[in-house]
Scaffold this motif. Structure first.
Motif, PDB file in Angstrom:
ATOM      1  N   GLY A  26     106.257  30.763  29.114  1.00 26.81           N
ATOM      2  CA  GLY A  26     106.030  29.836  30.214  1.00 26.81           C
ATOM      3  C   GLY A  26     107.123  28.807  30.354  1.00 26.81           C
ATOM      4  O   GLY A  26     108.116  28.817  29.626  1.00 26.81           O
ATOM      5  N   GLU A  27     106.917  27.893  31.303  1.00 28.09           N
ATOM      6  CA  GLU A  27     107.926  26.881  31.620  1.00 28.09           C
ATOM      7  C   GLU A  27     108.207  25.934  30.460  1.00 28.09           C
ATOM      8  O   GLU A  27     109.301  25.395  30.348  1.00 28.09           O
ATOM      9  CB  GLU A  27     107.497  26.092  32.850  1.00 28.09           C
ATOM     10  N   GLY A  28     107.229  25.705  29.603  1.00 28.34           N
ATOM     11  CA  GLY A  28     107.422  24.809  28.469  1.00 28.34           C
ATOM     12  C   GLY A  28     108.454  25.299  27.476  1.00 28.34           C
ATOM     13  O   GLY A  28     108.983  24.519  26.685  1.00 28.34           O
ATOM     14  N   ALA A  29     108.754  26.585  27.539  1.00 29.50           N
ATOM     15  CA  ALA A  29     109.709  27.160  26.587  1.00 29.50           C
ATOM     16  C   ALA A  29     111.084  26.527  26.694  1.00 29.50           C
ATOM     17  O   ALA A  29     111.786  26.408  25.686  1.00 29.50           O
ATOM     18  CB  ALA A  29     109.806  28.665  26.797  1.00 29.50           C
ATOM     19  N   SER A  30     111.488  26.109  27.870  1.00 28.71           N
ATOM     20  CA  SER A  30     112.818  25.499  28.001  1.00 28.71           C
ATOM     21  C   SER A  30     112.906  24.217  27.180  1.00 28.71           C
ATOM     22  O   SER A  30     113.949  23.902  26.619  1.00 28.71           O
ATOM     23  CB  SER A  30     113.161  25.231  29.463  1.00 28.71           C
ATOM     24  N   GLY A  31     111.806  23.494  27.073  1.00 31.77           N
ATOM     25  CA  GLY A  31     111.777  22.297  26.235  1.00 31.77           C
ATOM     26  C   GLY A  31     111.934  22.624  24.770  1.00 31.77           C
ATOM     27  O   GLY A  31     112.585  21.893  24.021  1.00 31.77           O
ATOM     28  N   TRP A  32     111.348  23.739  24.343  1.00 30.46           N
ATOM     29  CA  TRP A  32     111.472  24.143  22.939  1.00 30.46           C
ATOM     30  C   TRP A  32     112.906  24.517  22.623  1.00 30.46           C
ATOM     31  O   TRP A  32     113.408  24.204  21.540  1.00 30.46           O
ATOM     32  CB  TRP A  32     110.553  25.310  22.624  1.00 30.46           C
ATOM     33  N   VAL A  33     113.558  25.188  23.563  1.00 28.50           N
ATOM     34  CA  VAL A  33     114.965  25.559  23.379  1.00 28.50           C
ATOM     35  C   VAL A  33     115.811  24.290  23.305  1.00 28.50           C
ATOM     36  O   VAL A  33     116.705  24.174  22.461  1.00 28.50           O
ATOM     37  CB  VAL A  33     115.426  26.505  24.503  1.00 28.50           C
ATOM     38  N   ASP A  34     115.513  23.317  24.156  1.00 25.19           N
ATOM     39  CA  ASP A  34     116.212  22.029  24.107  1.00 25.19           C
ATOM     40  C   ASP A  34     115.975  21.328  22.779  1.00 25.19           C
ATOM     41  O   ASP A  34     116.883  20.694  22.232  1.00 25.19           O
ATOM     42  CB  ASP A  34     115.759  21.123  25.253  1.00 25.19           C
ATOM     43  N   ASP A  35     114.748  21.422  22.246  1.00 21.36           N
ATOM     44  CA  ASP A  35     114.445  20.805  20.954  1.00 21.36           C
ATOM     45  C   ASP A  35     115.312  21.393  19.848  1.00 21.36           C
ATOM     46  O   ASP A  35     115.798  20.663  18.979  1.00 21.36           O
ATOM     47  CB  ASP A  35     112.971  21.001  20.585  1.00 21.36           C
ATOM     48  N   LEU A  36     115.506  22.701  19.876  1.00 21.30           N
ATOM     49  CA  LEU A  36     116.346  23.335  18.863  1.00 21.30           C
ATOM     50  C   LEU A  36     117.775  22.800  18.936  1.00 21.30           C
ATOM     51  O   LEU A  36     118.373  22.450  17.916  1.00 21.30           O
ATOM     52  CB  LEU A  36     116.343  24.856  19.020  1.00 21.30           C
ATOM     53  N   ARG A  37     118.309  22.710  20.143  1.00 23.28           N
ATOM     54  CA  ARG A  37     119.661  22.181  20.313  1.00 23.28           C
ATOM     55  C   ARG A  37     119.727  20.738  19.815  1.00 23.28           C
ATOM     56  O   ARG A  37     120.667  20.348  19.113  1.00 23.28           O
ATOM     57  CB  ARG A  37     120.078  22.241  21.786  1.00 23.28           C
TER      58      ARG A  37
END
Length: 69
Positions: A26-37
């Protein structure tokens, strides 16, 4: 970070690799990817943490400290 007091402060992140499977969640996944960075490659974040004197730890260390008493 500049105003942290002694003790435990929680900074909640959900780091995830940018994969098709993660994006399909879902759309929240982009935030998780940002968190990793943020927590692995963002030098500004790393400098803020260093300058504050904070130590980043995971929940396992918190759990172990709580169990130790």
């Amino acid at each position: 970070f500049e105003t942290l007091r002694p003790g435990v402060t929680e900074l909640h992140v959900q780091p995830a690799e940018d994969t098709p499977e993660v994006r399909a969640l879902g759309e929240g996944a982009s935030g998780w990817v940002d968190d990793l960075r943020l927590v692995t490659r963002d030098e500004q974040f790393a400098e803020v943490v260093r300058a504050s004197g904070a130590t980043l730890i995971g929940w396992r260390a918190v759990r172990d400290a709580m169990r130790a008493g």
